[in-house]
Design an enzyme around this catalytic site. Sequence first.
Site, PDB file in Angstrom:
ATOM      1  N   GLY A 155       0.863  -1.184   0.000  1.00  0.00           N
ATOM      2  CA  GLY A 155       0.000   0.000   0.000  1.00  0.00           C
ATOM      3  C   GLY A 155       0.893   1.225   0.000  1.00  0.00           C
ATOM      4  O   GLY A 155       2.004   1.204  -0.528  1.00  0.00           O
ATOM      5  N   ILE A 157       2.598   2.749   2.440  1.00  0.00           N
ATOM      6  CA  ILE A 157       3.887   2.661   3.144  1.00  0.00           C
ATOM      7  C   ILE A 157       4.791   1.611   2.478  1.00  0.00           C
ATOM      8  O   ILE A 157       5.991   1.833   2.312  1.00  0.00           O
ATOM      9  CB  ILE A 157       3.680   2.359   4.646  1.00  0.00           C
ATOM     10  CG1 ILE A 157       2.828   3.468   5.285  1.00  0.00           C
ATOM     11  CG2 ILE A 157       5.021   2.245   5.373  1.00  0.00           C
ATOM     12  CD1 ILE A 157       2.367   3.188   6.704  1.00  0.00           C
ATOM     13  N   THR A 235       6.503  -2.617  11.163  1.00  0.00           N
ATOM     14  CA  THR A 235       6.046  -1.272  11.549  1.00  0.00           C
ATOM     15  C   THR A 235       4.525  -1.175  11.419  1.00  0.00           C
ATOM     16  O   THR A 235       3.986  -0.075  11.412  1.00  0.00           O
ATOM     17  CB  THR A 235       6.685  -0.176  10.667  1.00  0.00           C
ATOM     18  OG1 THR A 235       6.404  -0.474   9.303  1.00  0.00           O
ATOM     19  CG2 THR A 235       8.180  -0.075  10.884  1.00  0.00           C
ATOM     20  N   ARG A 237       1.334  -3.503  12.843  1.00  0.00           N
ATOM     21  CA  ARG A 237       0.732  -3.687  14.164  1.00  0.00           C
ATOM     22  C   ARG A 237       1.341  -4.949  14.766  1.00  0.00           C
ATOM     23  O   ARG A 237       1.570  -5.935  14.048  1.00  0.00           O
ATOM     24  CB  ARG A 237      -0.794  -3.864  14.072  1.00  0.00           C
ATOM     25  CG  ARG A 237      -1.568  -2.613  13.714  1.00  0.00           C
ATOM     26  CD  ARG A 237      -1.590  -1.579  14.847  1.00  0.00           C
ATOM     27  NE  ARG A 237      -2.368  -0.416  14.482  1.00  0.00           N
ATOM     28  CZ  ARG A 237      -1.888   0.701  13.927  1.00  0.00           C
ATOM     29  NH1 ARG A 237      -0.592   0.829  13.688  1.00  0.00           N
ATOM     30  NH2 ARG A 237      -2.694   1.709  13.636  1.00  0.00           N
ATOM     31  N   GLU A 266       1.081  -3.191  23.589  1.00  0.00           N
ATOM     32  CA  GLU A 266       1.870  -1.961  23.671  1.00  0.00           C
ATOM     33  C   GLU A 266       1.439  -1.196  24.915  1.00  0.00           C
ATOM     34  O   GLU A 266       0.239  -1.014  25.096  1.00  0.00           O
ATOM     35  CB  GLU A 266       1.626  -1.091  22.434  1.00  0.00           C
ATOM     36  CG  GLU A 266       2.239  -1.702  21.194  1.00  0.00           C
ATOM     37  CD  GLU A 266       2.096  -0.836  19.945  1.00  0.00           C
ATOM     38  OE1 GLU A 266       1.598   0.295  20.062  1.00  0.00           O
ATOM     39  OE2 GLU A 266       2.477  -1.311  18.878  1.00  0.00           O
ATOM     40  N   HIS A 285       6.481   2.543  18.845  1.00  0.00           N
ATOM     41  CA  HIS A 285       5.416   2.931  17.912  1.00  0.00           C
ATOM     42  C   HIS A 285       5.571   4.403  17.500  1.00  0.00           C
ATOM     43  O   HIS A 285       4.689   5.229  17.739  1.00  0.00           O
ATOM     44  CB  HIS A 285       4.034   2.656  18.528  1.00  0.00           C
ATOM     45  CG  HIS A 285       2.955   2.510  17.497  1.00  0.00           C
ATOM     46  ND1 HIS A 285       1.868   1.668  17.655  1.00  0.00           N
ATOM     47  CD2 HIS A 285       2.780   3.109  16.283  1.00  0.00           C
ATOM     48  CE1 HIS A 285       1.086   1.763  16.588  1.00  0.00           C
ATOM     49  NE2 HIS A 285       1.624   2.640  15.744  1.00  0.00           N
TER      50      HIS A 285
END
Length: 327
Positions: A155, A157, A235, A237, A266, A285
């Site tokens: 996509g 990124i 990077t 999830r 997290e 994150h």
Amino acid sequence: MAKVFITRSVPGRPVDLLEQAGHQVEVWPGELPPSRDVLANRLESAAALLTMVTDGIDADLMAAAPGLRIIANMAVGYDNVSPSDANEAGIWLTNTPGVLAETTADLAFALLMDAARNLTASDRDTRAGGWKTWSPTAFLGQDVYRATLGIVGLGEIGEAMARRARGFSMRILYASRTRKPAVESNLGLEWRSFEEVLVSSDFVSLHVPLTPETRHLISHRELALMKPGAILVNTTRGAVVDQDALVASLRSGHLGGAALDVTDPEPLPLDHPLFALPNAVITPHIGSASLATRAKMAEMAALNIIEVLAGRIPLNPVNEPSKPRTA
Ligand code: NAP
Ligand code: GLV
């Protein structure tokens, strides 16, 4: 005046934009996210919520928020809110595409370089007094130049990551739901099955959203398919990777390293085995964390709210309620 609740202090001018549009804004002052009770309390009277990945907004909270018309997530990922629950409740859900891909890909590529060349590990060792002499054998890493990068999820990124990899003359393979011939020919990418990408890559970088289909997309079988010594970069999830399987693979030495900006949960508890592994690099994150990008994200969320509170369709919807709530 419609009430807007913002779940944390954010950069940029979202508060100014909302106030100029005539709305009453409350910003949660805490460094940590508001508790569920605080959220429920504020949502009782809010018309809009500017929220972040740390805030799980479920169907019960939506039901307890009779006047809520939009949930504007200050993130491109929206796994913290269910679009179908929002549809059902008649609430718009928006995200922040188009403004953070380059910043996040910078971080993903930095993590790749760090894991390949032991930046964090050698810095830690140097600070602890480990630098005694130039050593012909210390911190021997892997070459990035001309290595093979596998991108999972092409996509915004993933594509930005490919552009960076081009600068290092990398061979770039990708697996995604849909083949992208134009991107392939522009950037010299090779489309492969998910398994082929795992088997053939020196570095695998994950860029799929977290969905029921991608939860634990990388587990024991997939890690075993990866080349011995390969490096995994995540990077997207944390839950896209089965972390117990990852720890086992890193411990066994099959995987050469993991560079993670996201974990599950997290934050990761300090006694988590990942922290004890020298071949894991972990950042908190911060993929989109440049001042300029975070400001754009916050302002984009505010603009979505302004549209919906004015009775218009938001700029960046991720759902489409058939009966959107009205004032
Ligand atoms: P995007 O443009 O929507 O790209 C996601 C890509 O993944 C799409 O190309 C998509 O499908 C592909 N995909 C979806 N499900 C798949 C599956 N089951 N198998 C293979 N490919 C699949 O999103 P993005 O802007 O690149 O962001 C990606 C994710 O990064 C976000 O969802 C978020 O979780 C994460 N993120 C993290 C940070 C951070 O701070 N670390 C910052 C921003 C975003 P197609 O192949 O059909 O196009
Ligand atoms: C951050 O994680 C995002 O999804 O934008």
